[in-house]
Design an enzyme around this catalytic site. Structure first.
Site, short mmCIF file in Angstrom:
data_model
loop_
_atom_site.label_atom_id
_atom_site.label_comp_id
_atom_site.label_asym_id
_atom_site.label_seq_id
_atom_site.Cartn_x
_atom_site.Cartn_y
_atom_site.Cartn_z
CD1 TRP A 130 40.85 40.99 35.41
CD2 TRP A 130 39.14 39.62 34.93
NE1 TRP A 130 41.12 40.38 34.21
CE2 TRP A 130 40.08 39.53 33.89
CE3 TRP A 130 37.99 38.84 34.85
CZ2 TRP A 130 39.91 38.72 32.77
CZ3 TRP A 130 37.82 38.01 33.75
CH2 TRP A 130 38.78 37.97 32.72
CE LYS A 154 47.43 45.82 41.00
NZ LYS A 154 46.05 46.24 40.73
CG HIS A 155 41.11 42.17 43.71
ND1 HIS A 155 41.23 41.42 42.57
CD2 HIS A 155 40.19 41.50 44.49
CE1 HIS A 155 40.44 40.36 42.65
NE2 HIS A 155 39.81 40.37 43.81
CB ALA A 156 42.02 42.88 38.70
CB SER A 157 42.51 48.37 37.86
OG SER A 157 43.80 48.55 38.39
N GLY A 206 47.59 35.64 37.61
CA GLY A 206 47.32 36.51 36.46
C GLY A 206 48.10 36.06 35.25
CB SER A 207 48.88 37.87 32.17
OG SER A 207 49.46 39.02 32.74
CD GLU A 228 48.62 28.93 41.53
OE1 GLU A 228 48.54 28.37 40.42
OE2 GLU A 228 48.76 28.32 42.59
CB CYS A 262 43.78 29.96 34.99
SG CYS A 262 43.20 29.38 36.58
CD GLU A 368 45.24 31.81 29.47
OE1 GLU A 368 46.04 32.77 29.58
OE2 GLU A 368 44.71 31.25 30.44
P1 NAP Z 1 46.76 40.41 34.54
O1 NAP Z 1 46.58 41.49 33.60
O2 NAP Z 1 48.09 39.78 34.70
O3 NAP Z 1 46.22 40.96 35.95
C1 NAP Z 1 46.32 40.20 37.14
C2 NAP Z 1 46.77 41.12 38.26
O4 NAP Z 1 48.13 41.51 38.03
C3 NAP Z 1 45.95 42.40 38.37
O5 NAP Z 1 45.84 42.75 39.73
C4 NAP Z 1 46.82 43.40 37.63
O6 NAP Z 1 46.60 44.73 38.03
C5 NAP Z 1 48.21 42.94 38.02
N1 NAP Z 1 49.26 43.30 37.08
C6 NAP Z 1 49.17 43.47 35.74
N2 NAP Z 1 50.37 43.77 35.23
C7 NAP Z 1 51.24 43.79 36.25
C8 NAP Z 1 52.64 44.05 36.36
N3 NAP Z 1 53.37 44.32 35.28
N4 NAP Z 1 53.20 43.99 37.57
C9 NAP Z 1 52.48 43.69 38.65
N5 NAP Z 1 51.16 43.45 38.63
C10 NAP Z 1 50.53 43.49 37.43
O7 NAP Z 1 45.83 39.19 34.28
P2 NAP Z 1 44.47 39.18 33.52
O8 NAP Z 1 44.77 39.19 32.09
O9 NAP Z 1 43.58 40.21 34.10
O10 NAP Z 1 43.96 37.74 33.99
C11 NAP Z 1 43.92 36.67 33.16
C12 NAP Z 1 45.15 35.80 33.28
O11 NAP Z 1 45.24 35.26 34.60
C13 NAP Z 1 45.04 34.61 32.37
O12 NAP Z 1 46.27 34.34 31.78
C14 NAP Z 1 44.65 33.49 33.32
O13 NAP Z 1 44.95 32.21 32.85
C15 NAP Z 1 45.41 33.85 34.54
N6 NAP Z 1 44.84 33.21 35.72
C16 NAP Z 1 45.55 32.20 36.32
C17 NAP Z 1 45.03 31.54 37.40
C18 NAP Z 1 45.78 30.41 38.07
O14 NAP Z 1 45.41 30.03 39.17
N7 NAP Z 1 46.81 29.86 37.46
C19 NAP Z 1 43.78 31.89 37.89
C20 NAP Z 1 43.08 32.93 37.26
C21 NAP Z 1 43.64 33.58 36.18
P3 NAP Z 1 45.73 45.74 37.14
O15 NAP Z 1 44.36 45.17 37.06
O16 NAP Z 1 45.79 47.00 37.91
O17 NAP Z 1 46.39 45.80 35.80
#
Ligand code: NAP
Length: 463
Positions: A130, A154-157, A206-207, A228, A262, A368
């Site tokens: 998101w 599949k974008h963030a919820s 994402g994470s 990423e 990130c 982080e």
């Molecule tokens: P997140 O919880 O991992 O969510 C990212 C995406 O993954 C969402 O669409 C989420 O869906 C989905 N997701 C969550 N758990 C999942 C699973 N077990 N299996 C498959 N998909 C899953 O990430 P966040 O906490 O929102 O975002 C922040 C993180 O992203 C930070 O660590 C940041 O550093 C990292 N990030 C990295 C980059 C890069 O380019 N390296 C860029 C931006 C952010 P739901 O929303 O439906 O849960």
């Protein structure tokens, strides 16, 4: 949490969405696969025309898209407009350069003609976060579509309206039905989508936990992934640095997107001889930041995207204190002026915060922190700076400030990260590859490298 737009500045639920059921998911994948059969045969010139049309729509309607993002996840509106413009730029970049990146490469061998050609893989799943609701998607979609793949998002919820708007842009730009679709689904559906034989590969931003889970699911199906993930980027300031510019950049590099980037600078590693001056200037600049309604153009810092993130950031600052850290400014969400504003009192606001004196080996020093919190470390010299910079499980970006060529060369050579920016802040640029090493992930987006992640590198040998 379901799929919903909840304004993080006010706590107001604006719209909720029903996630797709299994039948609708299967139909969407089917449409994507059928689209791919035709789309792969379209010319690069045709794809470029559609992508330029998408860029035009982004520019023409940038204020609408920017507001959608700000209302869904709280980024300051001025930054949201810049994000939309950057999406247009990445579309134009790949529309103009894909032919060059995908041109067959002749290689002399014992054949009469041998060469490498690049062919699309098919339906690619993109699981996106998101924090940059438009940019993260466009930097995947532009190269993937130019290479002849089709995309399923599949974008963030918490950003469903952004997700729907993006699919609509591609459709209005003229891309065939099914070339780029949004699936409104929760994370629990990702493994089953990857398991579908028609889905050929996946990318996730994402994470770490989400990345590991997606990679595991893809691994059992022998499918390629690009990840990423998180970062804890160092921002190293050495004695010879231009201090004014370094401090001003330090503020932007940490505060961009309310601290939820990130590649934000997260650990400030400063040479002892200039540490007092750097710290004093940084505190002054933090104190001057305006926190408030992100729809107002004069606001620098909006709310964090969700109450859970607010809670986590606050807990991490508490852990810093428990480990011996000292808060120089901020640290108390109840003291944020927005608390007194009835319209914003339920917003997820966290104040710009600086933590110093943290022991280098504290567990929290390596985590982080995804919010407007800078941790400040003092080091004696370049060796100590590099050692501390690398003392993390992450390896995304890094920024280092010095005027001395020998120091610069060592930083470039020895920092363990996907990028090193000398005398500048880490940023993504369509022309440069972007990605990490270690637990920040693998694979690259952007540049010529990014478009080659989801292609079949086909060797052709003819006699
Ligand atoms: P997140 O919880 O991992 O969510 C990212 C995406 O993954 C969402 O669409 C989420 O869906 C989905 N997701 C969550 N758990 C999942 C699973 N077990 N299996 C498959 N998909 C899953 O990430 P966040 O906490 O929102 O975002 C922040 C993180 O992203 C930070 O660590 C940041 O550093 C990292 N990030 C990295 C980059 C890069 O380019 N390296 C860029 C931006 C952010 P739901 O929303 O439906 O849960």
């Amino acid at each position: 949490m379901g799929i919903a737009t909840i304004n993080p500045a006010t706590g107001e639920t604006i719209q909720t969405f029903q996630g797709l059921g299994d039948g609708a998911i299967a139909r969407a994948i089917d449409t994507a696969q059928q689209s791919f059969e035709q789309y792969r045969r379209t010319s690069l010139a045709q794809r470029a025309t559609w992508l330029h049309a998408a860029a035009n729509l982004l520019v023409e309607e940038k204020d609408i898209f920017a507001k959608t993002m700000t209302v869904e996840m709280g980024k300051p509106i001025t930054a949201a407009v810049v994000e939309v413009e950057k999406c247009a730029a990445v579309c134009r970049y790949y529309a103009d350069h894909a032919e060059q990146f995908l041109a067959p490469v002749t290689i002399e061998t014992d054949a009469s003609h041998s060469y490498v050609m690049y062919q699309p893989l098919g339906v690619i799943l993109a699981v996106m976060p998101w924090n940059f609701p438009f940019w993260q998607v466009f930097r995947f979609a532009a190269p993937a579509l130019m290479a002849g793949n089709v995309g399923l998002l599949k974008h963030a919820s918490n950003v469903p309206q952004s997700a729907l708007a993006i699919a609509d842009i591609f459709q209005r730009a003229g891309f065939p039905e099914g070339a780029f679709e949004t699936l409104l689904v929760g994370a629990d559906k990702v493994a089953q989508i990857i398991a579908d034989p028609r889905v050929k590969a996946a990318t996730l931003t994402g994470s770490e936990s989400a990345g590991a889970s997606l990679a595991a699911a893809a691994g059992t199906q022998i499918k390629k992934t690009v990840l990423e993930l998180g970062g804890s980027d160092p921002f190293i300031v050495l004695e010879s640095a231009d201090l004014e510019t370094a401090v001003a950049t330090a503020v932007t590099a940490r505060m961009l997107n309310n601290g939820q980037s990130c590649i934000a600078a997260k650990r400030f590693i400063v040479q002892e001889s200039i540490a007092d001056a750097f710290t004093q200037k940084l505190v002054e600049k933090y104190a001057a930041l305006k926190i408030g309604d992100p729809l107002l153009p004069e606001v620098h810092i909006g709310p964090l995207a969700t109450p859970a993130i607010l809670q986590e950031v606050h807990q991490q600052v508490q852990s810093c204190l428990a480990a011996g850290g000292k808060v120089l400014i901020g640290g108390d969400p109840d003291a944020v002026p927005t608390r007194a504003d009835p319209a914003l009192s339920r917003g997820n606001f966290y104040p710009p915060t600086i933590v110093a004196n943290l022991p280098h080996d504290a567990a929290i020093a390596r985590e982080e922190i995804f919010g407007p919190v800078a941790t400040l470390f003092r080091v004696a010299d370049l060796d100590a700076a590099i050692a501390l910079a690398n003392d993390t499980t992450f390896g995304l970006g890094s920024s280092a400030w010095t005027q001395i060529p020998a120091e610069r060369d060592r930083l470039v050579a020895e920092i363990e990260a996907g990028s090193v920016f000398i005398n500048g802040m880490v940023k993504s640029d369509p022309r440069l590859p972007f990605g990490g090493i270690k637990r920040s992930g693998y694979g690259r987006e952007l540049g010529s490298q990014g478009i080659l992640e989801f292609v079949n590198v086909k060797t052709v040998w003819v006699k």
